[in-house]
Design a protein around this motif. Structure first.
Motif, PDB file in Angstrom:
ATOM      1  N   SER A  91       0.816  -1.219   0.000  1.00 17.38           N
ATOM      2  CA  SER A  91       0.000   0.000   0.000  1.00 17.38           C
ATOM      3  C   SER A  91       0.847   1.265   0.000  1.00 17.38           C
ATOM      4  O   SER A  91       0.346   2.363   0.257  1.00 17.38           O
ATOM      5  CB  SER A  91      -0.952   0.016   1.210  1.00 17.38           C
ATOM      6  N   GLY A  92       2.132   1.120  -0.299  1.00 22.44           N
ATOM      7  CA  GLY A  92       2.992   2.291  -0.369  1.00 22.44           C
ATOM      8  C   GLY A  92       3.130   3.025   0.947  1.00 22.44           C
ATOM      9  O   GLY A  92       3.352   4.242   0.967  1.00 22.44           O
ATOM     10  N   THR A 122       3.210   2.194  -6.747  1.00 18.99           N
ATOM     11  CA  THR A 122       4.361   1.351  -6.420  1.00 18.99           C
ATOM     12  C   THR A 122       4.152  -0.105  -6.820  1.00 18.99           C
ATOM     13  O   THR A 122       5.059  -0.749  -7.338  1.00 18.99           O
ATOM     14  CB  THR A 122       4.669   1.412  -4.910  1.00 18.99           C
ATOM     15  N   VAL A 123       2.952  -0.629  -6.614  1.00 24.66           N
ATOM     16  CA  VAL A 123       2.693  -2.035  -6.906  1.00 24.66           C
ATOM     17  C   VAL A 123       2.461  -2.265  -8.393  1.00 24.66           C
ATOM     18  O   VAL A 123       2.907  -3.256  -8.967  1.00 24.66           O
ATOM     19  CB  VAL A 123       1.478  -2.538  -6.090  1.00 24.66           C
ATOM     20  N   GLY A 124       1.724  -1.344  -9.036  1.00 25.47           N
ATOM     21  CA  GLY A 124       1.462  -1.462 -10.460  1.00 25.47           C
ATOM     22  C   GLY A 124       0.395  -2.477 -10.814  1.00 25.47           C
ATOM     23  O   GLY A 124       0.264  -2.876 -11.977  1.00 25.47           O
ATOM     24  N   PHE A 125      -0.391  -2.911  -9.826  1.00 28.13           N
ATOM     25  CA  PHE A 125      -1.455  -3.887 -10.063  1.00 28.13           C
ATOM     26  C   PHE A 125      -2.836  -3.254  -9.946  1.00 28.13           C
ATOM     27  O   PHE A 125      -3.830  -3.950  -9.741  1.00 28.13           O
ATOM     28  CB  PHE A 125      -1.365  -5.041  -9.059  1.00 28.13           C
ATOM     29  N   GLY A 126      -2.930  -1.942 -10.075  1.00 26.00           N
ATOM     30  CA  GLY A 126      -4.195  -1.262  -9.861  1.00 26.00           C
ATOM     31  C   GLY A 126      -4.350  -0.866  -8.409  1.00 26.00           C
ATOM     32  O   GLY A 126      -3.428  -0.976  -7.604  1.00 26.00           O
ATOM     33  N   VAL A 272      11.536   0.288  -0.984  1.00 25.15           N
ATOM     34  CA  VAL A 272      10.144   0.687  -1.214  1.00 25.15           C
ATOM     35  C   VAL A 272       9.171  -0.386  -0.727  1.00 25.15           C
ATOM     36  O   VAL A 272       8.144  -0.090  -0.125  1.00 25.15           O
ATOM     37  CB  VAL A 272       9.901   0.983  -2.709  1.00 25.15           C
ATOM     38  N   PHE A 273       9.494  -1.637  -1.005  1.00 16.82           N
ATOM     39  CA  PHE A 273       8.612  -2.743  -0.622  1.00 16.82           C
ATOM     40  C   PHE A 273       9.074  -3.467   0.633  1.00 16.82           C
ATOM     41  O   PHE A 273       8.267  -4.138   1.285  1.00 16.82           O
ATOM     42  CB  PHE A 273       8.531  -3.777  -1.761  1.00 16.82           C
ATOM     43  N   THR A 274      10.357  -3.368   0.957  1.00 20.55           N
ATOM     44  CA  THR A 274      10.920  -4.276   1.965  1.00 20.55           C
ATOM     45  C   THR A 274      11.460  -3.609   3.223  1.00 20.55           C
ATOM     46  O   THR A 274      12.064  -4.287   4.054  1.00 20.55           O
ATOM     47  CB  THR A 274      12.036  -5.119   1.331  1.00 20.55           C
ATOM     48  N   ASP A 275      11.273  -2.315   3.395  1.00 24.36           N
ATOM     49  CA  ASP A 275      11.692  -1.681   4.638  1.00 24.36           C
ATOM     50  C   ASP A 275      10.884  -2.233   5.811  1.00 24.36           C
ATOM     51  O   ASP A 275       9.677  -2.505   5.678  1.00 24.36           O
ATOM     52  CB  ASP A 275      11.481  -0.163   4.559  1.00 24.36           C
ATOM     53  N   ASP A 276      11.523  -2.384   6.976  1.00 26.94           N
ATOM     54  CA  ASP A 276      10.797  -2.785   8.182  1.00 26.94           C
ATOM     55  C   ASP A 276       9.783  -1.696   8.548  1.00 26.94           C
ATOM     56  O   ASP A 276       9.985  -0.511   8.237  1.00 26.94           O
ATOM     57  CB  ASP A 276      11.757  -2.991   9.345  1.00 26.94           C
ATOM     58  N   ALA A 277       8.710  -2.101   9.221  1.00 27.07           N
ATOM     59  CA  ALA A 277       7.678  -1.133   9.583  1.00 27.07           C
ATOM     60  C   ALA A 277       6.929  -1.573  10.829  1.00 27.07           C
ATOM     61  O   ALA A 277       6.847  -2.776  11.144  1.00 27.07           O
ATOM     62  CB  ALA A 277       6.691  -0.948   8.436  1.00 27.07           C
TER      63      ALA A 277
END
Length: 286
Positions: A91-92, A122-126, A272-277
């Motif tokens: 979800s960015g 970011t995902v590009g899947f809609g 962008v996709f793999t940072d810890d959160a």
């Protein structure tokens, strides 16, 4: 994705039950009163009282029919600070509104759907993910349960012509001991165009421990991906999380977890996709 999955719509049985209600009332009246007394009582009952009695019979009968049928409908909704799938941010870093509906039977069969918003930039899947799944689950003995099924991941507003949708089968075993519960599972997506004409294997284990005399549950997760759905150069990655959930006033619960996943800087620059959160979730189940 697949969440913890698992009543009947009483309203669907309401039509036609009014016909059954009137004879039932008449029979009761005839048993307790003479015909003359029945006439007097019927004149004293207001339309509102009669309608209310009919509605109560409808509800009781519908509930009985639904319970005897073995079918049940449940739903869930959640607001998450971001959507993480196997550690990956979809979800960015933005808020995600999620929810689903499950239709199950006492035999163990279930079918359901679940959806979440995505960040298309970011995902590009809609902007939407829609999952449809079906499976079978039950008990194998005291403290031991199983779940098997299949799930189809759909991206309805993805770029026209893009190969994005894919199918996966899954299975898991659950072990319960006192306040602790352990789940070990596997999910496998066979070769598909949307997976780069390759497959994807996912192994995971989840643990939950309810703290006695509190509404808190400590949770932990460890997963391993081997295949297309990674951001590493060798197509292998671990993901993990640890968190705490608290049951609020029914049906609400709140949770917070620390989530991470392996990724390579060359494949995912800037993480962008793999940072810890740290992910916060407010959810409700009905």
């Amino acid at each position: 994705m697949l969440t913890s999955i698992r009543g009947l719509m009483a309203a669907s049985f309401a039509t036609g039950l009014a016909f059954a209600a009137t004879p039932a009332l008449a029979e009761e009246s005839s048993e307790e009163n003479s015909s003359a007394t029945t006439l007097v009582l019927s004149e004293e009952i207001s339309d509102a009282d009669f309608d209310r009695a009919i509605e109560e019979v409808k509800a009781d009968t519908a509930s009985s029919v639904g319970g005897d049928s073995g079918f049940e409908i449940s739903a869930n909704v959640a607001l998450a600070s971001e959507y993480r799938f196997r550690g990956v941010d979809l979800s960015g870093g933005n808020l995600a509104i999620q929810g689903g509906v499950d239709f199950s039977h006492s035999s163990g069969f279930y079918i359901g759907t679940w959806a979440s918003n995505l960040d298309d930039d970011t995902v590009g899947f809609g902007s939407t993910e829609l999952d449809v799944y079906a499976g079978f689950g039950g008990s194998l003995g005291e403290g031991l349960s199983y779940d098997i099924g299949g799930i189809y991941y759909l991206y309805p507003d993805a770029v026209s012509g893009a190969e994005t949708d894919y199918f996966e089968v899954y299975g898991s075993l659950g072990f319960g001991l006192g306040p602790a519960e352990l789940t070990a599972g596997i999910a496998y997506a066979p070769d598909q165009a949307s997976l780069g004409s390759t497959d994807n294997l996912y192994l995971y284990t989840d643990i939950g421990f309810g703290i006695p005399e509190t509404s808190l549950t400590v949770t932990g997760h460890l997963g391993y991906t081997d295949g297309f759905l990674t951001f590493t150069d060798d197509s292998k990655a671990f993901d993990w999380s640890i968190g705490v959930e608290a049951a609020l006033a029914s049906p609400l619960s709140v949770g917070v977890s620390y989530v991470g996943v392996e990724g390579d800087g060359l494949i995912d620059p800037g993480g962008v996709f793999t940072d810890d959160a740290i992910v916060f979730t407010l959810s409700a189940s009905f």
